[in-house]
Design a protein around this motif. Structure first.
Motif, PDB file in Angstrom:
ATOM      1  N   ARG A 298      40.213   0.562  28.645  1.00 42.53           N
ATOM      2  CA  ARG A 298      39.344   1.194  29.640  1.00 42.53           C
ATOM      3  C   ARG A 298      40.209   2.189  30.387  1.00 42.53           C
ATOM      4  O   ARG A 298      41.164   1.803  31.063  1.00 42.53           O
ATOM      5  N   ARG A 299      39.884   3.452  30.269  1.00 40.90           N
ATOM      6  CA  ARG A 299      40.677   4.494  30.899  1.00 40.90           C
ATOM      7  C   ARG A 299      40.512   4.473  32.415  1.00 40.90           C
ATOM      8  O   ARG A 299      39.409   4.276  32.926  1.00 40.90           O
TER       9      ARG A 299
ATOM     10  N   GLU B 157      45.339   3.544  36.465  1.00 43.47           N
ATOM     11  CA  GLU B 157      45.961   3.235  35.182  1.00 43.47           C
ATOM     12  C   GLU B 157      44.947   2.549  34.285  1.00 43.47           C
ATOM     13  O   GLU B 157      43.962   1.977  34.753  1.00 43.47           O
ATOM     14  N   ASP B 158      45.210   2.594  32.990  1.00 44.28           N
ATOM     15  CA  ASP B 158      44.303   2.031  31.999  1.00 44.28           C
ATOM     16  C   ASP B 158      44.373   0.507  31.977  1.00 44.28           C
ATOM     17  O   ASP B 158      45.382  -0.094  32.351  1.00 44.28           O
ATOM     18  N   ALA B 159      43.305  -0.075  31.474  1.00 50.12           N
ATOM     19  CA  ALA B 159      43.256  -1.507  31.183  1.00 50.12           C
ATOM     20  C   ALA B 159      43.276  -1.683  29.676  1.00 50.12           C
ATOM     21  O   ALA B 159      42.622  -0.941  28.948  1.00 50.12           O
ATOM     22  N   MET B 160      44.041  -2.658  29.219  1.00 43.54           N
ATOM     23  CA  MET B 160      44.025  -3.059  27.816  1.00 43.54           C
ATOM     24  C   MET B 160      43.023  -4.204  27.686  1.00 43.54           C
ATOM     25  O   MET B 160      43.067  -5.152  28.466  1.00 43.54           O
ATOM     26  N   LEU B 161      42.132  -4.111  26.713  1.00 46.11           N
ATOM     27  CA  LEU B 161      41.179  -5.183  26.429  1.00 46.11           C
ATOM     28  C   LEU B 161      41.768  -6.063  25.344  1.00 46.11           C
ATOM     29  O   LEU B 161      42.311  -5.560  24.348  1.00 46.11           O
ATOM     30  N   MET B 162      41.667  -7.373  25.538  1.00 44.79           N
ATOM     31  CA  MET B 162      42.212  -8.322  24.575  1.00 44.79           C
ATOM     32  C   MET B 162      41.224  -9.456  24.380  1.00 44.79           C
ATOM     33  O   MET B 162      40.373  -9.704  25.238  1.00 44.79           O
ATOM     34  N   GLU B 163      41.358 -10.136  23.241  1.00 44.45           N
ATOM     35  CA  GLU B 163      40.512 -11.304  22.999  1.00 44.45           C
ATOM     36  C   GLU B 163      41.262 -12.347  22.193  1.00 44.45           C
ATOM     37  O   GLU B 163      42.209 -12.030  21.467  1.00 44.45           O
ATOM     38  N   LEU B 164      40.809 -13.577  22.354  1.00 49.49           N
ATOM     39  CA  LEU B 164      41.345 -14.708  21.616  1.00 49.49           C
ATOM     40  C   LEU B 164      40.175 -15.479  21.037  1.00 49.49           C
ATOM     41  O   LEU B 164      39.292 -15.922  21.785  1.00 49.49           O
ATOM     42  N   LYS B 165      40.177 -15.632  19.726  1.00 44.39           N
ATOM     43  CA  LYS B 165      39.153 -16.467  19.091  1.00 44.39           C
ATOM     44  C   LYS B 165      39.586 -17.918  19.265  1.00 44.39           C
ATOM     45  O   LYS B 165      40.703 -18.288  18.931  1.00 44.39           O
TER      46      LYS B 165
END
Length: 153
Positions: A127-128, A138-146
């Protein structure tokens, strides 16, 4: 030994103190209080003296959860407490048959990103200009965990 336990709204003032110490742009009391609604869960990390030293907040909708906030007091960081809290958060969600845990993190937060990757999170996007900084955004990094192996990508 540190202990992870569910939190209640009665512990809001303690959460606010940890939040204010842990984040450069902390949530206010009203925002934290709003996370005690129907779809939210909170876990607290307590030290040997039963003092709150960290917490996590999850929003759970159907089979998906979002880690809305996780923090540990700066004086307690670097001791494995963040990992313990996140592992217990993940275990709690697995026990509820949540299938995926999503989060966003400041791209500058290398220690958090390292922890997330160590626990199996993968980067899924960004997300810019999402977060405030002293210099602007500043940007956000999107992350996921299955959380369950039987999920199809």
């Amino acid at each position: 030994m540190a202990q992870v336990l569910p939190l209640s709204i009665a512990q809001l003032s303690q959460m606010l103190l940890v939040e204010q110490q842990a984040h450069p742009y902390p949530w206010d009391e009203a925002t934290l209080a709003s996370c005690f609604g129907r779809f939210y869960q909170q876990l607290g990390l307590f030290d040997d003296n039963a003092q709150l030293i960290g917490f996590s907040i999850m929003q759970c909708l159907f089979e998906e959860a979002t880690l809305m906030n996780i923090c540990v007091k700066p004086s307690e960081q670097g001791k494995g407490f963040g990992k313990l809290l996140l592992e217990q958060t993940i275990a709690s969600l697995k026990a509820q048959h949540i299938e995926v845990l999503l989060l966003e993190v400041r791209v500058s937060n290398a220690s958090a990103i390292g922890l997330y990757r160590h626990l199996g999170f993968i980067e899924t996007g960004s997300r810019r200009n999402y977060y405030h900084t002293a210099a602007g955004r500043e940007d956000a990094m999107l992350m996921e965990l299955k959380l369950h192996c039987d999920i199809q990508a």
